[in-house]
Design a protein around this motif. Structure first.
Motif, PDB file in Angstrom:
ATOM      1  N   SER A   1      44.126 -22.519  77.493  1.00 54.40           N
ATOM      2  CA  SER A   1      45.017 -21.944  76.476  1.00 54.40           C
ATOM      3  C   SER A   1      44.253 -20.985  75.575  1.00 54.40           C
ATOM      4  O   SER A   1      43.061 -21.179  75.309  1.00 54.40           O
TER       5      SER A   1
ATOM      6  N   THR B   1      40.606 -22.699  74.489  1.00 52.81           N
ATOM      7  CA  THR B   1      40.476 -24.148  74.639  1.00 52.81           C
ATOM      8  C   THR B   1      40.259 -24.533  76.091  1.00 52.81           C
ATOM      9  O   THR B   1      40.993 -24.076  76.979  1.00 52.81           O
TER      10      THR B   1
ATOM     11  N   LYS C   1      45.045 -29.738  73.076  1.00 53.81           N
ATOM     12  CA  LYS C   1      45.384 -28.367  72.671  1.00 53.81           C
ATOM     13  C   LYS C   1      44.811 -28.093  71.282  1.00 53.81           C
ATOM     14  O   LYS C   1      44.816 -28.975  70.418  1.00 53.81           O
TER      15      LYS C   1
END
Length: 677
Positions: free
Chosen positions: A131, A144, A173
């Motif tokens: 992400s 990430t 996350k």
């Protein structure tokens, strides 16, 4: 449904005939990428991301081909061949043409879509980046992977911070909260921390979810105002957290078909001020269900068991949904088409039965029984304030309303009482209330047909006559004026149209459809009879104003006559600019709260009230230049006093000279089409 095969083309049109998405599936176009090399095969799309405008998106396939799709301009372009699969994308950087791509070799690269050159190459991750979160300013990005999250400065492309954690915990996350400097980090043990971006100071930690709920969080979504966090995982339960109060305030139970939640994303709306109410929930069956988190009703869904969705991204303005399908193709959905049934205006409560030609019906025969279903209240557990709601499907939306009720459940009489009490509508809800008062139909298809006709020849050199500093604002003004000219040819020769439209263009520059419909509704209702003496000013309207002024302030009118000042000088400049030259932004918004809530004659009465409230300085003016300056510049005048005077004039003006006897009542734009006036 239209389908486009990119094939070996590097650029081309996304669709070849104008899309007309059906309400049932809402698909604008299905994009596939087949290759005809040695062995024909389908190249699967892996990731997709929208830019800040919401009209462009990038998509990368498993061979590293990255395409830009311009939905507004109907073009696609191959902008990069990375030769390896992309694992994450971001396209909302400060430099609009640049994007970030995370690659299979654990690196992150920044490319330019225009020059197609490599801007920077960032290394530091030791596992796959899944992400990329970009700060609202576009200056920072967080990347990430399962073992670390890294904060990057996108001006220098240097790493600022690195978050390392124990392997036994693992990261789910890490991302920026919208419009803030707060970073939210979510871990596999369900712990959620909020950090200050600059100092990495821990601001707070959310408490652990109740033991009775055994969800392991895997997916997260935040409303655009950063107040509500939605979390889900391998369960059909959704947890909603209030980040301000830092507590779990609702648990939503999805239908039994949902066993696991794979993705969550809130659907933006132009009028909700970021407090998004609709949440998209993608489950293990490949179907993305959109629910209202307040009413807990299923609004619509995309995808099916046969054509499942792998992942989805919603455009920032909430107009499009881009979904990567399980077969590797890319679907673009129209939210307007999907919500068409939901947004239908409520059915009228009053039913009219006409008499037969000869046989008359008695009054008892005209009565109809109106029934309403009971609304089930959410059950509250005794030991907790958390509400658990079971989601039920409701696609009918057949609500009956009373005479004064507006779309979206508002009541005009109640709004007028609120307005008289506070003088203006709440800033947070003003645009929503205006949309309801004006009963805007949101005719996306009709508006698109006007925009597709391009810039009208009359407004090609608009910047020469109106040199606006903001290029974006100039472009939106040009498009809006062109759409009005294509809508009705008279507007191509209306010299004051840019003056009348500009304040609304400035206010609604991020939603051009609403901008157009507000101006069109204003012209149809509050500009009645303006074009009967075209191209001259509306003498008939100015005469109405002069008659009202003569009744309420003979001395001021005589002063105008003595100095050869006509209504074309003391009234027309206020009307053609809709008071935008003489009021500040806040004063103008307050005035139009009242104008849009009342009969079209209210605008004409405002002109009279403005003159009466300014009678002292006007009676001291003797030169024509002074009068002209007065009606084209801001003056030391309390807008609240003017508005009170308007209501007084509306009530005390005799019927024979009252403008409301000569103007029709409000009429909304037609749903589905834009007819010429």
């Amino acid at each position: 449904m239209q389908s486009t095969d990119l094939g070996n083309k590097e650029s081309g049109k996304i669709w070849h005939r104008k899309p007309s998405p059906a309400t049932r599936d809402g698909i604008i176009v299905n994009i596939i990428h087949n290759t005809s090399d040695y062995h024909p095969k389908v190249l699967r799309f892996l990731n997709v991301a929208f830019d800040g405008t919401g009209d462009c998106l990038i998509a990368g396939d498993h061979q590293g081909n990255i395409y830009v799709f311009d939905l507004y301009g109907n073009r696609f372009n191959l902008v990069q061949r990375t030769a390896q699969a992309c694992t994450a994308l971001a396209f909302n950087l400060r430099r609009k043409s640049e994007f970030l791509v995370a690659l299979a070799d654990y690196s992150i690269k920044c490319f330019d879509t225009v020059t197609k050159e490599l801007v920077s190459w960032m290394r530091g991750h030791e596992s796959s980046v899944f992400s990329i979160s970009v700060h609202a300013s576009g200056k920072y990005a967080i990347t990430t992977s399962s073992d670390t999250a890294q904060l990057w400065d996108l001006d220098t492309f240097q790493r600022k911070r690195k978050l390392n954690i124990r392997q036994s915990v693992g990261i789910q996350k890490v991302f920026f909260l919208p419009l803030s400097n707060t970073i939210l980090s979510c871990f596999k043990d369900n712990s959620i921390f909020a950090w200050e971006c600059d100092t990495l100071f821990c601001k707070y930690q959310l408490p652990a979810p109740p033991e009775s709920s055994s969800i392991l969080y895997k997916v997260f979504a935040v409303t655009r105002d950063g107040r509500i966090l939605a979390a889900g995982g391998k369960s059909n339960h959704l947890h909603l957290w209030c980040l301000e109060a830092r507590q779990l305030f609702r648990i939503i139970q999805m239908p039994t078909k949902v066993r696991a939640i794979r993705h969550l994303e809130f659907l933006p709306d132009s009028f909700d001020a970021g407090s998004n109410q609709v949440l998209g929930v993608l489950s293990q069956d490949g179907i993305m269900r959109f629910i209202n988190i307040q009413t807990c009703k299923l609004l619509f869904e995309i995808g099916s068991l046969d054509e499942g969705i792998s992942s989805s991204v919603i455009s920032p303005h909430g107009r499009y949904i881009a979904s990567i399908m399980e077969n590797g193709s890319l679907n673009i959905y129209s939210v307007q088409a999907l919500t068409q049934e939901i947004n239908k205006p409520p059915l009228p409560l009053v039913k009219v039965i006409e008499d037969l030609p000869k046989n008359k019906l008695s009054s008892s025969d005209l009565k109809m029984k109106v029934t309403s279903g009971r609304v089930q209240q959410p059950a509250k557990s005794r030991g907790s304030k958390i509400q658990t709601r079971i989601l039920k499907q409701d696609l009918t939306g057949d609500f009956e309303s009373k005479k004064n009720e507006l779309p979206d459940g508002l009541n005009k009489k109640c709004l007028q009482i609120l307005l008289k009490g506070y003088g203006e509508y709440p800033t947070k809800y003003r645009m929503f209330i205006w949309r309801s008062l004006l009963q805007l139909p949101e005719n996306h298809t009709a508006f698109s047909s006007l925009i597709d006709k391009g810039t009208h020849v009359t407004f090609l050199n608009l910047q020469k006559k109106y040199p606006i500093k903001s290029r974006k604002l100039l472009r939106v003004l040009q498009r809006t004026l062109s759409a009005l000219a294509h809508w009705s040819v008279i507007f191509s020769d209306t010299p004051y149209l840019p003056l009348l439209a500009f304040p609304f263009v400035k206010l609604f520059q991020n939603n051009q459809l609403i901008c157009f419909e507000v101006i069109a509704t204003l012209i149809i209702n509050w500009c009645q009879h303006w074009f009967e003496y075209f191209p001259n000013p509306p003498i008939n309207i100015l005469s109405m104003i002069e008659n009202v002024l003569a009744f309420h302030d003979k001395e001021l009118l005589q002063h105008f006559i003595d100095h050869d000042i006509t209504s074309q000088l003391y009234a027309w400049p206020l009307l053609e600019t809709v008071f935008s030259e003489v009021l500040t932004r806040e004063e103008w918004l307050k005035l139009f709260d009242n104008i849009f809530s009342n009969h079209p004659s209210f605008l004409l009465m405002t002109v009279v009230a403005y003159n009466i409230c300014s009678r002292v300085p006007l009676l001291n003016c003797n030169l024509k230049d002074d009068f002209e300056f007065f009606f084209h510049h801001r003056n030391n005048l309390d807008i609240n006093v003017v508005i009170r005077q308007v209501y007084h004039l509306m009530e005390t003006t005799p019927t024979d000279i009252h403008p409301d006897s000569m103007l029709n009542v409000f009429v909304a734009l037609t749903k589905g089409t834009v007819s010429s006036i």
